[in-house]
Design a protein around this motif. Structure first.
Motif, mmCIF file in Angstrom:
data_model
loop_
_atom_site.group_PDB
_atom_site.id
_atom_site.type_symbol
_atom_site.label_atom_id
_atom_site.label_comp_id
_atom_site.label_asym_id
_atom_site.label_seq_id
_atom_site.Cartn_x
_atom_site.Cartn_y
_atom_site.Cartn_z
ATOM 1 N N LEU A 138 0.831 -1.208 0.000
ATOM 2 C CA LEU A 138 0.000 0.000 0.000
ATOM 3 C C LEU A 138 0.861 1.252 0.000
ATOM 4 C CD1 LEU A 138 -2.772 -1.032 2.543
ATOM 5 C CD2 LEU A 138 -3.154 -0.376 0.154
ATOM 6 N N MET A 139 1.870 1.291 0.866
ATOM 7 C CA MET A 139 2.727 2.476 0.940
ATOM 8 C C MET A 139 3.491 2.680 -0.368
ATOM 9 S SD MET A 139 2.085 3.812 3.867
ATOM 10 C CE MET A 139 0.407 3.186 3.648
ATOM 11 N N ALA A 140 3.976 1.595 -0.958
ATOM 12 C CA ALA A 140 4.702 1.720 -2.229
ATOM 13 C C ALA A 140 3.797 2.266 -3.326
ATOM 14 C CB ALA A 140 5.281 0.362 -2.629
ATOM 15 N N ALA A 141 2.544 1.801 -3.356
ATOM 16 C CA ALA A 141 1.604 2.268 -4.382
ATOM 17 C C ALA A 141 1.287 3.746 -4.192
ATOM 18 C CB ALA A 141 0.324 1.434 -4.327
ATOM 19 N N MET A 142 1.074 4.166 -2.946
ATOM 20 C CA MET A 142 0.771 5.571 -2.694
ATOM 21 C C MET A 142 1.953 6.463 -3.049
ATOM 22 S SD MET A 142 -1.274 5.336 0.944
ATOM 23 C CE MET A 142 -2.467 4.019 1.200
ATOM 24 N N VAL A 143 3.140 6.067 -2.615
ATOM 25 C CA VAL A 143 4.331 6.869 -2.906
ATOM 26 C C VAL A 143 4.526 6.996 -4.410
ATOM 27 C CG1 VAL A 143 6.850 6.881 -2.779
ATOM 28 C CG2 VAL A 143 5.493 6.433 -0.721
ATOM 29 N N GLU A 144 4.342 5.916 -5.130
ATOM 30 C CA GLU A 144 4.494 5.958 -6.588
ATOM 31 C C GLU A 144 3.519 6.958 -7.215
ATOM 32 O OE1 GLU A 144 4.071 2.972 -10.469
ATOM 33 O OE2 GLU A 144 4.163 2.130 -8.439
ATOM 34 N N ALA A 145 2.272 6.944 -6.747
ATOM 35 C CA ALA A 145 1.266 7.861 -7.284
ATOM 36 C C ALA A 145 1.587 9.305 -6.917
ATOM 37 C CB ALA A 145 -0.119 7.476 -6.777
#
Length: 251
Positions: free
Chosen positions: A108-115
């Motif tokens: 989840l954190m990786a997806a948010m940071v990427e966005a």
């Protein structure tokens, strides 16, 4: 453009409600240093994160990224530090929906940071996780489940079944590995995390609001009463009403 993004993303039952109440109460006082965003301002992202923690589907992860990107687009014109706080960004609390741990949180954190990086560029991002010693954390989680769901496990049975979920430091380590270009912080509940979060936001110590009071632990008599209600033959609606009445009586 946003100068810095500080995201207090978890975990449940680690003093998050007290911190959020203090941030809300002192929002205007903190505004020269950081703009505060709590769950109502990021509810779409919180709900998407909770959904993904259960489904682990590519579709739900895509929705997480969509919601994160939508927020970042709305923030793009703000020339300030943003301080967000919601434990639901880490997904559902273990014990809900069959979850045994916060093992969806790193993704989840990786997806948010990427966005966020796709929209905001090289903005500085700090992820903050508050933690807690295992025994009181598990006891608090059990009480929360008793209050909100029809769990029928006694505390000792819950602790045995979910002991592994208390490895919060391991989840923070996994988040750190998943987002190597982001500052990841862990602040123990026992170490006054509110001030440390304010320090990250650049709030001078002499301007820190009073430290929030931690919630009182619930009496064992309430734990026993809620467990008895959940184990009864009441309908779900009647059990919900009975739990509410029991909690109000002990307030």
């Amino acid at each position: 453009m946003v100068q810095r993004l500080i995201v207090h993303a978890g975990f449940h039952k680690t003093g998050t409600t007290s911190i959020q109440k203090a941030l809300k109460a002192h929002r205007a006082q903190l505004r020269p240093h950081a703009r505060v965003g709590l769950r109502p301002a990021i509810v779409g992202l919180c709900e998407a994160a909770r959904a993904y923690s259960v489904s682990r589907s590519a579709l739900d992860l895509g929705l997480v990224q969509f919601e994160a990107a939508e927020l970042a687009t709305a923030w793009a014109e703000q020339d300030s530090t943003l301080l967000l706080s919601s434990e639901d960004l880490s997904g559902h609390m273990p014990g809900r929906r069959g979850l045994q741990a916060y093992d969806a949180t790193p993704r989840l954190m990786a997806a948010m940071v990427e966005a966020w990086r796709a929209v905001l560029g090289d903005v500085a991002i700090d992820l903050v996780f508050t933690t807690r010693d295992a025994a009181p954390w598990l006891a608090s989680c059990h009480m929360q489940h008793l209050r909100a769901t029809r769990i029928t496990q006694a505390q000792e049975d819950y602790v045995r079944a979910y002991a592994g979920s208390a490895e919060l430091d391991g989840i923070v380590d996994a988040v750190t590995a998943a987002v190597p270009d982001v500052h990841v912080h862990r602040f123990a509940l026992e170490g006054a995390p509110f001030g440390r979060i304010l320090a990250l936001a650049g709030v001078p110590e002499d301007l820190w609001p009073a430290m929030p009071h931690r919630n009182r632990g619930e009496p064992n008599s309430l734990r026993a009463a809620l467990l008895e209600i959940n184990r009864s033959d009441l309908s779900d609606d009647d059990a919900r009403a009975a739990r509410k009445a029991a909690m109000q009586a002990k307030a």
